[in-house]
Scaffold this motif. Sequence first.
Motif, mmCIF file in Angstrom:
data_model
loop_
_atom_site.group_PDB
_atom_site.id
_atom_site.type_symbol
_atom_site.label_atom_id
_atom_site.label_comp_id
_atom_site.label_asym_id
_atom_site.label_seq_id
_atom_site.Cartn_x
_atom_site.Cartn_y
_atom_site.Cartn_z
ATOM 1 N N SER A 233 0.824 -1.212 0.000
ATOM 2 C CA SER A 233 0.000 0.000 0.000
ATOM 3 C C SER A 233 0.854 1.255 0.000
ATOM 4 C CB SER A 233 -0.910 0.025 1.232
ATOM 5 O OG SER A 233 -1.807 -1.058 1.219
ATOM 6 N N PRO A 234 0.341 2.353 -0.586
ATOM 7 C CA PRO A 234 1.060 3.629 -0.519
ATOM 8 C C PRO A 234 1.293 4.041 0.940
ATOM 9 C CG PRO A 234 -0.755 3.766 -2.086
ATOM 10 C CD PRO A 234 -0.909 2.457 -1.356
ATOM 11 N N GLY A 235 2.495 4.469 1.221
ATOM 12 C CA GLY A 235 2.827 4.916 2.575
ATOM 13 C C GLY A 235 3.439 3.850 3.450
ATOM 14 N N ALA A 236 3.347 2.566 3.040
ATOM 15 C CA ALA A 236 3.902 1.492 3.869
ATOM 16 C C ALA A 236 5.405 1.646 4.041
ATOM 17 C CB ALA A 236 3.577 0.125 3.271
ATOM 18 N N GLY A 237 6.076 2.190 3.030
ATOM 19 C CA GLY A 237 7.521 2.338 3.094
ATOM 20 C C GLY A 237 7.990 3.605 3.777
ATOM 21 N N GLY A 238 7.071 4.407 4.280
ATOM 22 C CA GLY A 238 7.451 5.659 4.937
ATOM 23 C C GLY A 238 8.310 5.429 6.158
ATOM 24 N N ALA A 239 9.395 6.221 6.271
ATOM 25 C CA ALA A 239 10.281 6.190 7.447
ATOM 26 C C ALA A 239 10.762 4.782 7.770
ATOM 27 C CB ALA A 239 9.589 6.814 8.650
ATOM 28 N N GLY A 240 11.353 4.148 6.767
ATOM 29 C CA GLY A 240 11.923 2.826 6.988
ATOM 30 C C GLY A 240 10.887 1.751 7.246
ATOM 31 N N GLY A 241 9.667 1.968 6.749
ATOM 32 C CA GLY A 241 8.616 0.974 6.894
ATOM 33 C C GLY A 241 7.777 1.127 8.137
ATOM 34 N N ILE A 242 8.008 2.190 8.927
ATOM 35 C CA ILE A 242 7.137 2.383 10.090
ATOM 36 C C ILE A 242 5.711 2.675 9.620
ATOM 37 C CG2 ILE A 242 7.383 4.888 10.449
ATOM 38 C CD1 ILE A 242 7.655 4.263 13.469
ATOM 39 N N GLY A 243 5.598 3.180 8.378
ATOM 40 C CA GLY A 243 4.264 3.360 7.805
ATOM 41 C C GLY A 243 3.501 2.050 7.760
ATOM 42 N N TYR A 244 4.211 0.957 7.456
ATOM 43 C CA TYR A 244 3.581 -0.362 7.435
ATOM 44 C C TYR A 244 3.060 -0.733 8.819
ATOM 45 C CZ TYR A 244 3.236 -5.462 6.746
ATOM 46 O OH TYR A 244 2.810 -6.767 6.679
ATOM 47 N N GLY A 245 3.871 -0.487 9.829
ATOM 48 C CA GLY A 245 3.429 -0.766 11.197
ATOM 49 C C GLY A 245 2.204 0.039 11.560
ATOM 50 N N ALA A 246 2.174 1.309 11.133
ATOM 51 C CA ALA A 246 1.011 2.156 11.427
ATOM 52 C C ALA A 246 -0.232 1.642 10.720
ATOM 53 C CB ALA A 246 1.301 3.596 11.022
ATOM 54 N N LEU A 247 -0.075 1.209 9.468
ATOM 55 C CA LEU A 247 -1.220 0.661 8.726
ATOM 56 C C LEU A 247 -1.733 -0.616 9.400
ATOM 57 C CD1 LEU A 247 0.065 1.219 5.067
ATOM 58 C CD2 LEU A 247 -1.733 2.508 6.240
ATOM 59 N N LEU A 248 -0.825 -1.423 9.928
ATOM 60 C CA LEU A 248 -1.241 -2.635 10.655
ATOM 61 C C LEU A 248 -2.041 -2.274 11.905
ATOM 62 C CD1 LEU A 248 2.063 -4.689 10.342
ATOM 63 C CD2 LEU A 248 -0.154 -5.365 9.383
ATOM 64 N N LEU A 249 -1.762 -1.103 12.473
ATOM 65 C CA LEU A 249 -2.505 -0.638 13.649
ATOM 66 C C LEU A 249 -3.855 -0.023 13.279
ATOM 67 C CD1 LEU A 249 0.355 1.023 15.734
ATOM 68 C CD2 LEU A 249 -1.068 -0.891 16.487
ATOM 69 N N GLY A 250 -4.128 0.062 11.982
ATOM 70 C CA GLY A 250 -5.416 0.599 11.541
ATOM 71 C C GLY A 250 -5.366 2.040 11.088
ATOM 72 N N ALA A 251 -4.161 2.585 10.886
ATOM 73 C CA ALA A 251 -4.053 3.978 10.464
ATOM 74 C C ALA A 251 -4.582 4.161 9.041
ATOM 75 C CB ALA A 251 -2.602 4.441 10.532
ATOM 76 N N SER A 252 -5.126 5.339 8.787
ATOM 77 C CA SER A 252 -5.444 5.748 7.423
ATOM 78 C C SER A 252 -4.307 6.623 6.928
ATOM 79 C CB SER A 252 -6.771 6.509 7.378
ATOM 80 O OG SER A 252 -6.731 7.639 8.232
ATOM 81 N N PHE A 253 -3.983 6.515 5.655
ATOM 82 C CA PHE A 253 -2.855 7.242 5.082
ATOM 83 C C PHE A 253 -3.325 8.509 4.396
ATOM 84 C CE2 PHE A 253 -0.340 7.946 1.113
ATOM 85 C CZ PHE A 253 0.819 8.401 1.712
ATOM 86 N N ARG A 254 -2.670 9.641 4.746
ATOM 87 C CA ARG A 254 -2.952 10.901 4.064
ATOM 88 C C ARG A 254 -1.657 11.651 3.810
ATOM 89 N NH1 ARG A 254 -7.369 14.622 6.596
ATOM 90 N NH2 ARG A 254 -6.707 15.835 4.774
ATOM 91 N N PRO A 255 -1.565 12.389 2.704
ATOM 92 C CA PRO A 255 -0.368 13.183 2.459
ATOM 93 C C PRO A 255 -0.092 14.107 3.640
ATOM 94 C CG PRO A 255 -1.756 13.132 0.507
ATOM 95 C CD PRO A 255 -2.533 12.482 1.606
ATOM 96 N N GLY A 256 1.162 14.130 4.083
ATOM 97 C CA GLY A 256 1.505 14.816 5.324
ATOM 98 C C GLY A 256 1.168 16.291 5.340
ATOM 99 N N ILE A 257 1.536 17.018 4.288
ATOM 100 C CA ILE A 257 1.324 18.460 4.332
ATOM 101 C C ILE A 257 -0.168 18.791 4.282
ATOM 102 C CG2 ILE A 257 1.680 18.676 1.827
ATOM 103 C CD1 ILE A 257 2.358 21.304 4.612
ATOM 104 N N GLU A 258 -0.933 18.049 3.509
ATOM 105 C CA GLU A 258 -2.381 18.289 3.435
ATOM 106 C C GLU A 258 -3.022 18.151 4.812
ATOM 107 O OE1 GLU A 258 -5.686 15.265 2.018
ATOM 108 O OE2 GLU A 258 -4.664 16.114 0.281
ATOM 109 N N LEU A 259 -2.637 17.088 5.498
ATOM 110 C CA LEU A 259 -3.188 16.837 6.828
ATOM 111 C C LEU A 259 -2.705 17.873 7.835
ATOM 112 C CD1 LEU A 259 -4.741 15.071 8.824
ATOM 113 C CD2 LEU A 259 -2.728 13.614 8.995
ATOM 114 N N MET A 260 -1.403 18.188 7.789
ATOM 115 C CA MET A 260 -0.859 19.128 8.766
ATOM 116 C C MET A 260 -1.450 20.531 8.590
ATOM 117 S SD MET A 260 0.862 17.547 10.929
ATOM 118 C CE MET A 260 1.367 19.048 11.786
ATOM 119 N N LEU A 261 -1.739 20.943 7.371
ATOM 120 C CA LEU A 261 -2.358 22.247 7.171
ATOM 121 C C LEU A 261 -3.727 22.297 7.850
ATOM 122 C CD1 LEU A 261 -1.447 23.162 3.472
ATOM 123 C CD2 LEU A 261 -0.385 23.975 5.584
#
Length: 372
Positions: A242-270
């Motif tokens: 999935s998109p974002g799974a490879g973020g920050a050395g794959g911690i994105g994958y761990g977050a997705l396993l926890l049920g996270a939804s993925f959103r572009p960082g700057i869009e969300l932070m704004l």
Amino acid sequence: MLVAADKFKGSLTAVQVAERVTAGLRKVVPGLSVEALPVADGGDGTVAAAVAAGFDRHEVRVTGPVGTPVTAAFALRGTTAVVEMAEASGLQLLPAGTFAPLTATTYGSGELLRAALDAGATTIVFGVGGSATTDGGAGMLAALGARFLDAAGEPVGPGGAALAELASADLTALDPRFADVEFILASDVDNPLTGPKGAPAVYGPQKGATPEDVETLDAALDHYAQVLEKAIGPKATELAASPGAGGAGGIGYGALLLGASFRPGIELMLEVLGFAPALERATLVITGEGSLDEQTLHGKAPAGVAAAARAAGKEVVAVCGRLALPPEALGAAGIRRAYPLSALEPDPAKSIPNAGPLLEDVASHIARDFLA
């Protein structure tokens, strides 16, 4: 006037950029009304941006990327927390000049998430980037209750390479509070976990990984996903792609396993930082970051700011340390003009330590061009 710029990495924080730009503008137009909203795209500096926007800073001792304790912070406003993995597992926490591509762990990031839950967060924005790690989020998950065991039934060691020894995974004891939390993965990369565009291949070399290390890590993370598939089913391998799974050395994958939804960082932070109402009040927007280059156009903070401003009919100019984009690319991104520090001091060895005064001079030029 709205200053919504990211950090100049290695020289100025986003808060300092806003202060220097404001000072330079007011040299030309004394008393000018300037609203500062430091921004970040989910990577390092995200918590600082949230605190500057009115969140409370909370500090906690956690496990650093090489196992030594570090002090990390998250930001909290009401029941919304902004957690930045680099605070606990970032490259900047490694001893100067050293890397640990095979053994660095995200365990502290899991401890930081747990601290946010303990503080009452029911919405967690998890910014990832700037990591020292390539462990697929295994350390983070272990800190939150997962068990990763080798063939002898012992916990595997820290870091991505040790996942090659993984024989079984048990996620049943993961912190149950995640079932009731809105958990959002904020990232400016959409890479999968493994493969030619995966975390080890694309980002491993930035963390000191040799070509042989990249092969080791890619094989270990692929094995990790296969073992997880045996534990939780096909979802494990689907999320790895999935998109974002490879973020920050794959911690994105761990977050997705926890049920996270993925959103572009700057869009969300704004959204989190309250950019829309600030934009409504602005007549001109100044954004920027250390280097305006091809990467800027792919989800970095200035591109996100410019896109939102253009949609609102606001004019945007940018400040930067160096400019590597032609005028047509800037225009397509919604940036009318860019002002690089290198135009005043082309030698980076002089420009970087003097970025603050140079930025004030650049901002004075902007004031003369657009306000005087």
